[in-house]
Design an enzyme around this catalytic site. Sequence first.
Site, PDB file in Angstrom:
ATOM      1  N   LYS A   1       0.839  -1.211   0.000  1.00  0.00           N
ATOM      2  CA  LYS A   1       0.000   0.000   0.000  1.00  0.00           C
ATOM      3  C   LYS A   1       0.870   1.256   0.000  1.00  0.00           C
ATOM      4  CE  LYS A   1      -2.996   0.530   3.489  1.00  0.00           C
ATOM      5  NZ  LYS A   1      -2.882   1.771   4.272  1.00  0.00           N
TER       6      LYS A   1
ATOM      7  N   ARG B   1       2.816   5.992  -3.239  1.00  0.00           N
ATOM      8  CA  ARG B   1       3.984   6.791  -3.653  1.00  0.00           C
ATOM      9  C   ARG B   1       4.226   6.693  -5.154  1.00  0.00           C
ATOM     10  NH1 ARG B   1       4.229   5.601   1.602  1.00  0.00           N
ATOM     11  NH2 ARG B   1       5.597   6.714   3.048  1.00  0.00           N
TER      12      ARG B   1
ATOM     13  N   GLY C   1      -5.079   7.909   5.695  1.00  0.00           N
ATOM     14  CA  GLY C   1      -4.169   8.886   6.280  1.00  0.00           C
ATOM     15  C   GLY C   1      -2.935   9.063   5.412  1.00  0.00           C
TER      16      GLY C   1
ATOM     17  N   ARG D   1      -8.847  12.037  12.572  1.00  0.00           N
ATOM     18  CA  ARG D   1      -7.404  11.854  12.818  1.00  0.00           C
ATOM     19  C   ARG D   1      -6.646  13.180  12.786  1.00  0.00           C
ATOM     20  NH1 ARG D   1      -5.441   6.898   9.245  1.00  0.00           N
ATOM     21  NH2 ARG D   1      -3.584   7.175  10.544  1.00  0.00           N
TER      22      ARG D   1
ATOM     23  N   SER E   1       7.028   9.025  12.295  1.00  0.00           N
ATOM     24  CA  SER E   1       5.960   8.986  11.299  1.00  0.00           C
ATOM     25  C   SER E   1       6.510   9.119   9.892  1.00  0.00           C
ATOM     26  CB  SER E   1       4.943  10.105  11.555  1.00  0.00           C
ATOM     27  OG  SER E   1       4.060  10.176  10.444  1.00  0.00           O
TER      28      SER E   1
ATOM     29  N   ASP F   1       1.984  -1.336  11.825  1.00  0.00           N
ATOM     30  CA  ASP F   1       0.647  -1.740  11.377  1.00  0.00           C
ATOM     31  C   ASP F   1       0.320  -3.195  11.730  1.00  0.00           C
ATOM     32  OD1 ASP F   1       0.159   0.769  10.344  1.00  0.00           O
ATOM     33  OD2 ASP F   1       0.843   0.250   8.336  1.00  0.00           O
TER      34      ASP F   1
HETATM   35  C1  S3P Z   1       2.544   4.745   6.261  1.00  0.00           C
HETATM   36  C2  S3P Z   1       3.086   5.122   7.458  1.00  0.00           C
HETATM   37  C3  S3P Z   1       2.576   4.685   8.761  1.00  0.00           C
HETATM   38  C4  S3P Z   1       1.639   3.488   8.620  1.00  0.00           C
HETATM   39  C5  S3P Z   1       0.667   3.654   7.486  1.00  0.00           C
HETATM   40  C6  S3P Z   1       1.413   3.814   6.178  1.00  0.00           C
HETATM   41  C7  S3P Z   1       3.149   5.262   5.010  1.00  0.00           C
HETATM   42  O1  S3P Z   1       1.858   5.761   9.348  1.00  0.00           O
HETATM   43  O2  S3P Z   1       0.942   3.269   9.819  1.00  0.00           O
HETATM   44  O3  S3P Z   1      -0.191   2.532   7.381  1.00  0.00           O
HETATM   45  O4  S3P Z   1       2.862   4.724   3.926  1.00  0.00           O
HETATM   46  O5  S3P Z   1       3.938   6.214   5.083  1.00  0.00           O
HETATM   47  P1  S3P Z   1       2.596   6.910  10.214  1.00  0.00           P
HETATM   48  O6  S3P Z   1       3.525   7.611   9.349  1.00  0.00           O
HETATM   49  O7  S3P Z   1       1.481   7.780  10.719  1.00  0.00           O
HETATM   50  O8  S3P Z   1       3.286   6.176  11.327  1.00  0.00           O
END
Ligand code: S3P
Length: 447
Positions: A28, A33, A101, A129, A174, A326
């Site tokens: 994902k 990206r 998110g 969120r 993050s 995750d």
């Molecule tokens: C992700 C980063 C993580 C992860 C999300 C995917 C990403 O979140 O939990 O499922 O693709 O950059 P955070 O950056 O909020 O930790």
Amino acid sequence: MSGHGPAMPMTSQKSGPLRGVAEVPGDKSISHRALILGALSVGETQITGLLEGQDVLDTARAMRAFGATVTQHGPGSWSVTGVGVGGFAEPDGVIDCGNSGTGVRLIMGAMATTDIAATFTGDASLNKRPMGRVTDTLALFGARAFGRRGGRLPLTLIGAAEPVPVEYRLPMPSAQVKSAVLLAGLNAPGQTVVIETEPTRDHTERMLRGFGAEVTVEDTNEGRVITLTGQPELRGQRVAVPRDPSSAAFPVCAALMVPGSEIFVPGVSQNPTRNGIFLTLQDMGADLVLENPREEGGEPVADLRLRASRLKGIEVPPARAASMIDEYPILAALAATADGVTVMRGVKELRVKESDRIDAMARGLEACGVRVEETEDSLSVHGMESVPGGATVQTYLDHRIAMSFLCLGLVSEAPITVDDATPIATSFPVFEALMRGLGAQITRDNR
Ligand code: S3P
């Protein structure tokens, strides 16, 4: 889109051994990206193995709204003709990122240094969120955000007309915030620097380099220092998306729990910023071997071969948290069937995912008869010989909570029902079919 239609309960029950090959979908994080970097490039990006989950489809739609041409050619096979760095057009309508998110935070970064405005929204989960962690950071480049209280969606972001480069130390581990800064830095002159004390997934850095940007990564006493030279010309690439380790974790953990199971999961990313769950399962005593390690599309991948195993509870090293963030929901479900207690510390970030995952797992496990303890940043699960189950679990529009309890229901004494399985389509649209193909007894409740 999840959260916008009627709920669909789903039930799993005690199943015979899981057997076969589990071909899980594309990653994902890399799929989002690939679309975004393709849209910011000159020329055509060809993607194979793209995850066609709702989260990624929402990002594809958003990239069209910003002016890129995004075309599906066949299952997982897509192309993006980009508009170049700084070339995003102002969208006509609201950008709905659904449940994602990652989608909204990366796209906000990608537009924050272009002189346009865009309004973002999402489903009931996403609109709860925190977005301030990204919008406050993008303000350093000169972008302005007007959102709901606490920086929540819906919000309008006005990109900086004259962006300045930024040096930013991440206050929380993050990858989304790190990536938003790097994507914003693309259209700022000079060097944008991000410093992270805990390494998080590094797909953005790897892929930016692959698309032609100058990115250096240095491990120092202060942490990992990532430096991007702004205003590169990104050029369209071929991207082969590896299979998602976060999705693989569900059939893997299910097969470890269900006695007599034996499965093979080919081509799963083993990026060291993503593989913490497999190390943890091995620490717990899993009969899990990695075969044929190789590089595909710039990412390390391997095939997983595993057999059901009697596992022991462990204290998961907190330093590993970012590399398996995750996977804590499915680990918590699995821990309920292990010998002894599994302690997961340093996992505060779980509280701001698609749901408060510490709370959602704790309440669901308790409903299934499992003893748990939680603090603000930890969860401990007491394993038992046999999990009673027999509950309907609330999933709070969170795909991973739904899949975790459906996996646990395969070994519990009485079936486990999840109140709504529709969000599973955001990340793992073939979950039900794949699990049933392995022998899992999962049924839709037609109420
Ligand atoms: C992700 C980063 C993580 C992860 C999300 C995917 C990403 O979140 O939990 O499922 O693709 O950059 P955070 O950056 O909020 O930790």
